[in-house]
Design a protein around this motif. Structure first.
Motif, short mmCIF file in Angstrom:
data_model
loop_
_atom_site.label_atom_id
_atom_site.label_comp_id
_atom_site.label_asym_id
_atom_site.label_seq_id
_atom_site.Cartn_x
_atom_site.Cartn_y
_atom_site.Cartn_z
N TRP A 5 24.29 13.13 16.37
CA TRP A 5 24.67 11.88 16.05
C TRP A 5 26.05 11.56 16.54
CZ3 TRP A 5 28.55 10.22 12.71
CH2 TRP A 5 28.55 8.79 12.17
N LEU A 6 27.06 12.53 16.24
CA LEU A 6 28.56 12.02 16.70
C LEU A 6 28.54 11.93 17.89
CD1 LEU A 6 30.24 14.79 14.61
CD2 LEU A 6 30.55 12.57 14.21
N PHE B 99 31.28 2.59 13.32
CA PHE B 99 31.02 4.00 12.66
C PHE B 99 30.49 3.94 11.33
CE2 PHE B 99 33.02 5.06 16.38
CZ PHE B 99 32.69 6.48 16.78
#
Length: 138
Positions: free
Chosen positions: A51-52, A85
């Protein structure tokens, strides 16, 4: 052929989002598989790492190439990044929940469920980006 050109011009943003959404999904799946299958990292940490990396890739491509937000003013980039984000954190949490339930609880295939989860996440992310994050300011 002219009709195809008109459709591409008309839906340029959606087409670009779909293309880079597929690229982001591939980044997510490849990083997940590298962590989970190749390196033996557990499912949930592999999902978080994937994901990051994919969110960082998606921010750059969405900002510059999909929604064409060209401002590099620190305040604009900070606002967009924070919104991006935050929205991605919500859909990232959904991804982790889906993966945990489908793979860890029910024993499903990590790769199959990663693909299913990504389809859901891509749709939700497009709506958030279009409506809240990169909307044209008057």
């Amino acid at each position: 052929m002219a009709r195809l050109g008109e459709l591409l011009r008309r839906y340029k943003g959606v087409a670009a989002y779909l293309f880079f959404g597929v690229c982001t999904t591939l980044v997510n799946i490849i990083v997940y598989e590298l962590c989970f299958a190749a390196l033996g990292v557990r499912n949930v940490p592999s999902t978080v790492i994937a994901w990051l990396v994919s969110v960082a890739f998606a921010f750059v491509t969405n900002k510059l190439l999909v929604f064409e937000s060209r401002s590099l003013a620190p305040a604009v980039v900070a606002r967009e990044a924070a919104s991006f984000f935050a929205c991605r954190a919500a859909t990232g949490a959904l991804d982790v929940i889906i993966m945990y339930i489908a793979v860890d609880v029910f024993g499903g295939s990590g790769l199959v469920w990663k693909i299913i989860s990504n389809v859901i996440v891509v749709i939700l992310n497009y709506a958030a980006s279009k409506i809240f994050i990169f909307k044209k300011r008057q």
